[in-house]
Motif scaffolding. Sequence first.
Motif, PDB file in Angstrom:
ATOM      1  N   SER A  17       0.702  -1.121   0.151  1.00  0.00           N
ATOM      2  CA  SER A  17      -0.113   0.050  -0.080  1.00  0.00           C
ATOM      3  C   SER A  17       0.991   1.207   0.142  1.00  0.00           C
ATOM      4  O   SER A  17       1.998   1.259   0.440  1.00  0.00           O
ATOM      5  CB  SER A  17      -1.038   0.060   1.269  1.00  0.00           C
ATOM      6  OG  SER A  17      -0.145   0.269   2.495  1.00  0.00           O
ATOM      7  N   LEU A  18       0.221   2.205  -0.410  1.00  0.00           N
ATOM      8  CA  LEU A  18       0.747   3.639  -0.570  1.00  0.00           C
ATOM      9  C   LEU A  18      -0.110   4.593   0.236  1.00  0.00           C
ATOM     10  O   LEU A  18      -1.190   4.544  -0.642  1.00  0.00           O
ATOM     11  CB  LEU A  18       1.498   3.988  -1.848  1.00  0.00           C
ATOM     12  CG  LEU A  18       1.507   5.614  -2.058  1.00  0.00           C
ATOM     13  CD1 LEU A  18       2.889   6.000  -1.349  1.00  0.00           C
ATOM     14  CD2 LEU A  18       1.759   5.784  -3.588  1.00  0.00           C
ATOM     15  N   THR A  19       0.330   5.372   1.062  1.00  0.00           N
ATOM     16  CA  THR A  19      -0.731   6.201   1.641  1.00  0.00           C
ATOM     17  C   THR A  19       0.247   7.776   1.583  1.00  0.00           C
ATOM     18  O   THR A  19       0.969   7.808   2.088  1.00  0.00           O
ATOM     19  CB  THR A  19      -1.082   5.892   3.146  1.00  0.00           C
ATOM     20  OG1 THR A  19      -1.558   4.742   3.004  1.00  0.00           O
ATOM     21  CG2 THR A  19      -2.169   7.139   3.528  1.00  0.00           C
ATOM     22  N   SER A  20      -0.513   8.769   1.120  1.00  0.00           N
ATOM     23  CA  SER A  20      -0.059  10.095   1.002  1.00  0.00           C
ATOM     24  C   SER A  20      -0.685  10.896   1.966  1.00  0.00           C
ATOM     25  O   SER A  20      -1.722  11.016   2.209  1.00  0.00           O
ATOM     26  CB  SER A  20       0.064  10.544  -0.381  1.00  0.00           C
ATOM     27  OG  SER A  20       0.199  12.011  -0.311  1.00  0.00           O
ATOM     28  N   GLU A  21       0.167  11.720   2.784  1.00  0.00           N
ATOM     29  CA  GLU A  21      -0.306  12.544   3.706  1.00  0.00           C
ATOM     30  C   GLU A  21      -0.506  14.140   3.299  1.00  0.00           C
ATOM     31  O   GLU A  21      -0.282  14.725   4.456  1.00  0.00           O
ATOM     32  CB  GLU A  21       0.322  12.268   5.173  1.00  0.00           C
ATOM     33  CG  GLU A  21       0.020  10.886   5.789  1.00  0.00           C
ATOM     34  CD  GLU A  21       0.750  10.366   6.852  1.00  0.00           C
ATOM     35  OE1 GLU A  21       1.556  11.301   7.493  1.00  0.00           O
ATOM     36  OE2 GLU A  21       0.605   9.449   7.398  1.00  0.00           O
ATOM     37  N   ASP A  22      -0.106  14.271   2.121  1.00  0.00           N
ATOM     38  CA  ASP A  22      -0.053  15.518   1.580  1.00  0.00           C
ATOM     39  C   ASP A  22      -1.369  16.065   1.594  1.00  0.00           C
ATOM     40  O   ASP A  22      -2.445  15.685   1.005  1.00  0.00           O
ATOM     41  CB  ASP A  22       0.337  15.655   0.294  1.00  0.00           C
ATOM     42  CG  ASP A  22       0.811  17.104  -0.456  1.00  0.00           C
ATOM     43  OD1 ASP A  22       1.131  17.990   0.366  1.00  0.00           O
ATOM     44  OD2 ASP A  22       0.954  17.179  -1.581  1.00  0.00           O
ATOM     45  N   ALA A  23      -1.378  17.448   2.138  1.00  0.00           N
ATOM     46  CA  ALA A  23      -2.916  18.107   2.214  1.00  0.00           C
ATOM     47  C   ALA A  23      -3.339  18.648   0.933  1.00  0.00           C
ATOM     48  O   ALA A  23      -4.719  18.568   0.671  1.00  0.00           O
ATOM     49  CB  ALA A  23      -2.722  19.481   3.185  1.00  0.00           C
ATOM     50  N   THR A  24      -2.350  18.753  -0.140  1.00  0.00           N
ATOM     51  CA  THR A  24      -2.808  19.357  -1.417  1.00  0.00           C
ATOM     52  C   THR A  24      -3.789  18.097  -2.200  1.00  0.00           C
ATOM     53  O   THR A  24      -4.523  18.379  -2.597  1.00  0.00           O
ATOM     54  CB  THR A  24      -1.780  19.582  -2.275  1.00  0.00           C
ATOM     55  OG1 THR A  24      -1.308  20.930  -1.766  1.00  0.00           O
ATOM     56  CG2 THR A  24      -2.238  20.301  -3.653  1.00  0.00           C
ATOM     57  N   PHE A  25      -2.936  16.949  -2.334  1.00  0.00           N
ATOM     58  CA  PHE A  25      -3.685  15.801  -3.114  1.00  0.00           C
ATOM     59  C   PHE A  25      -3.244  14.474  -2.344  1.00  0.00           C
ATOM     60  O   PHE A  25      -2.010  14.048  -2.515  1.00  0.00           O
ATOM     61  CB  PHE A  25      -3.139  16.050  -4.518  1.00  0.00           C
ATOM     62  CG  PHE A  25      -3.937  15.137  -5.274  1.00  0.00           C
ATOM     63  CD1 PHE A  25      -5.323  15.329  -5.740  1.00  0.00           C
ATOM     64  CD2 PHE A  25      -3.263  13.638  -5.714  1.00  0.00           C
ATOM     65  CE1 PHE A  25      -5.926  14.345  -6.683  1.00  0.00           C
ATOM     66  CE2 PHE A  25      -4.103  12.803  -6.446  1.00  0.00           C
ATOM     67  CZ  PHE A  25      -5.350  13.172  -6.979  1.00  0.00           C
ATOM     68  N   ALA A  26      -3.909  14.203  -1.370  1.00  0.00           N
ATOM     69  CA  ALA A  26      -3.566  12.894  -0.605  1.00  0.00           C
ATOM     70  C   ALA A  26      -4.291  11.585  -1.369  1.00  0.00           C
ATOM     71  O   ALA A  26      -5.299  11.766  -1.698  1.00  0.00           O
ATOM     72  CB  ALA A  26      -3.914  12.945   0.954  1.00  0.00           C
ATOM     73  N   VAL A  27      -3.581  10.572  -1.390  1.00  0.00           N
ATOM     74  CA  VAL A  27      -4.256   9.345  -1.852  1.00  0.00           C
ATOM     75  C   VAL A  27      -3.956   8.049  -1.111  1.00  0.00           C
ATOM     76  O   VAL A  27      -3.030   8.025  -0.165  1.00  0.00           O
ATOM     77  CB  VAL A  27      -3.574   8.912  -3.208  1.00  0.00           C
ATOM     78  CG1 VAL A  27      -3.980  10.042  -4.252  1.00  0.00           C
ATOM     79  CG2 VAL A  27      -2.168   8.525  -3.197  1.00  0.00           C
ATOM     80  N   SER A  28      -4.786   7.199  -1.177  1.00  0.00           N
ATOM     81  CA  SER A  28      -4.471   5.817  -0.286  1.00  0.00           C
ATOM     82  C   SER A  28      -4.709   4.787  -1.757  1.00  0.00           C
ATOM     83  O   SER A  28      -5.754   4.814  -2.134  1.00  0.00           O
ATOM     84  CB  SER A  28      -5.777   5.547   0.548  1.00  0.00           C
ATOM     85  OG  SER A  28      -5.614   6.529   1.612  1.00  0.00           O
ATOM     86  N   LEU A  29      -3.756   4.196  -1.865  1.00  0.00           N
ATOM     87  CA  LEU A  29      -3.601   2.977  -2.798  1.00  0.00           C
ATOM     88  C   LEU A  29      -3.168   1.676  -2.379  1.00  0.00           C
ATOM     89  O   LEU A  29      -2.412   1.685  -1.315  1.00  0.00           O
ATOM     90  CB  LEU A  29      -2.697   3.383  -3.990  1.00  0.00           C
ATOM     91  CG  LEU A  29      -2.888   4.835  -4.729  1.00  0.00           C
ATOM     92  CD1 LEU A  29      -1.697   5.305  -5.457  1.00  0.00           C
ATOM     93  CD2 LEU A  29      -4.193   4.298  -5.723  1.00  0.00           C
ATOM     94  N   VAL A  30      -3.833   0.592  -2.633  1.00  0.00           N
ATOM     95  CA  VAL A  30      -3.527  -0.711  -2.291  1.00  0.00           C
ATOM     96  C   VAL A  30      -3.173  -1.505  -3.622  1.00  0.00           C
ATOM     97  O   VAL A  30      -4.046  -1.321  -4.422  1.00  0.00           O
ATOM     98  CB  VAL A  30      -4.418  -1.354  -1.446  1.00  0.00           C
ATOM     99  CG1 VAL A  30      -4.131  -2.756  -1.139  1.00  0.00           C
ATOM    100  CG2 VAL A  30      -4.593  -0.574  -0.222  1.00  0.00           C
ATOM    101  N   ILE A  31      -2.190  -2.333  -3.701  1.00  0.00           N
ATOM    102  CA  ILE A  31      -1.986  -3.257  -4.807  1.00  0.00           C
ATOM    103  C   ILE A  31      -2.218  -4.718  -4.309  1.00  0.00           C
ATOM    104  O   ILE A  31      -1.385  -5.069  -3.359  1.00  0.00           O
ATOM    105  CB  ILE A  31      -0.739  -3.079  -5.561  1.00  0.00           C
ATOM    106  CG1 ILE A  31      -0.549  -1.833  -6.173  1.00  0.00           C
ATOM    107  CG2 ILE A  31      -0.497  -4.056  -6.759  1.00  0.00           C
ATOM    108  CD1 ILE A  31       0.735  -1.434  -6.636  1.00  0.00           C
ATOM    109  N   LEU A  32      -3.136  -5.297  -4.608  1.00  0.00           N
ATOM    110  CA  LEU A  32      -3.147  -6.735  -4.159  1.00  0.00           C
ATOM    111  C   LEU A  32      -2.864  -7.789  -5.162  1.00  0.00           C
ATOM    112  O   LEU A  32      -2.949  -7.537  -6.473  1.00  0.00           O
ATOM    113  CB  LEU A  32      -4.950  -6.841  -4.192  1.00  0.00           C
ATOM    114  CG  LEU A  32      -5.598  -5.938  -3.155  1.00  0.00           C
ATOM    115  CD1 LEU A  32      -7.106  -6.324  -3.094  1.00  0.00           C
ATOM    116  CD2 LEU A  32      -5.216  -6.248  -1.726  1.00  0.00           C
ATOM    117  N   THR A  33      -1.941  -8.852  -4.769  1.00  0.00           N
ATOM    118  CA  THR A  33      -1.534  -9.705  -5.699  1.00  0.00           C
ATOM    119  C   THR A  33      -2.116 -11.091  -5.617  1.00  0.00           C
ATOM    120  O   THR A  33      -1.910 -11.825  -6.368  1.00  0.00           O
ATOM    121  CB  THR A  33       0.056  -9.898  -5.485  1.00  0.00           C
ATOM    122  OG1 THR A  33       0.099 -10.076  -3.843  1.00  0.00           O
ATOM    123  CG2 THR A  33       0.724  -8.553  -5.563  1.00  0.00           C
ATOM    124  N   THR A  34      -3.108 -11.316  -4.673  1.00  0.00           N
ATOM    125  CA  THR A  34      -3.542 -12.566  -4.421  1.00  0.00           C
ATOM    126  C   THR A  34      -5.130 -12.480  -4.598  1.00  0.00           C
ATOM    127  O   THR A  34      -5.637 -11.389  -4.151  1.00  0.00           O
ATOM    128  CB  THR A  34      -3.363 -13.448  -3.030  1.00  0.00           C
ATOM    129  OG1 THR A  34      -3.475 -12.275  -2.154  1.00  0.00           O
ATOM    130  CG2 THR A  34      -2.117 -14.102  -3.116  1.00  0.00           C
TER     131      THR A  34
END
Length: 179
Positions: free
Chosen positions: A78-95
């Motif tokens: 997973s990648l989580t951004s804590e930037d106030a301008t443009f924050a994202v929460s992404l997960v890459i599932l492999t199974t």
Amino acid sequence: MTALNNINQLLSRVKNIFVRKATPATNAATSAEPPTDISVVSDSRLKAALADIEKYLADNFGTPTTKLQYKEYTNGASLTSEDATFAVSLVILTTADGAFKLPDNVLLLGGVPSTNDIKWLAAELRKFTNFLMQLCPKHRIQHLAFAFDKTESDDPHFVKVNGLPLAQQEPDITCLRLY
């Protein structure tokens, strides 16, 4: 027999915790938190995809790497951004049969908050979605999924279950097969 071994191992771990001597303050600070940079991701394909996303966020929003957190799981990263301008929460599932019975090899976009207005966010989200749709085939990620969180303000006729909006119990997930 294995149950007895498991109990013995558990007791041994508990005993080690309670008999451990205090460590000096200099050592405690270095082991306080595990690293959260991209180095925690061991899968080279996932690391390359997350590095491209990191570059996109830096180029388009000036997001510093100190505002990014990476985590590795047995079924992805997973990648989580804590930037106030443009924050994202992404997960890459492999199974397969991961979160919400999604297929394997899927990139899930879970949230994009911003301090900017909604029109700006909508335009940037459109650009980011197009970027992800091009990124996924490049890194052999077959599916792109979006998690939507509806609230009462979105729909005045929203159904509640046990006094809670239904979507808070389970978000709506839309999954696109890209190739």
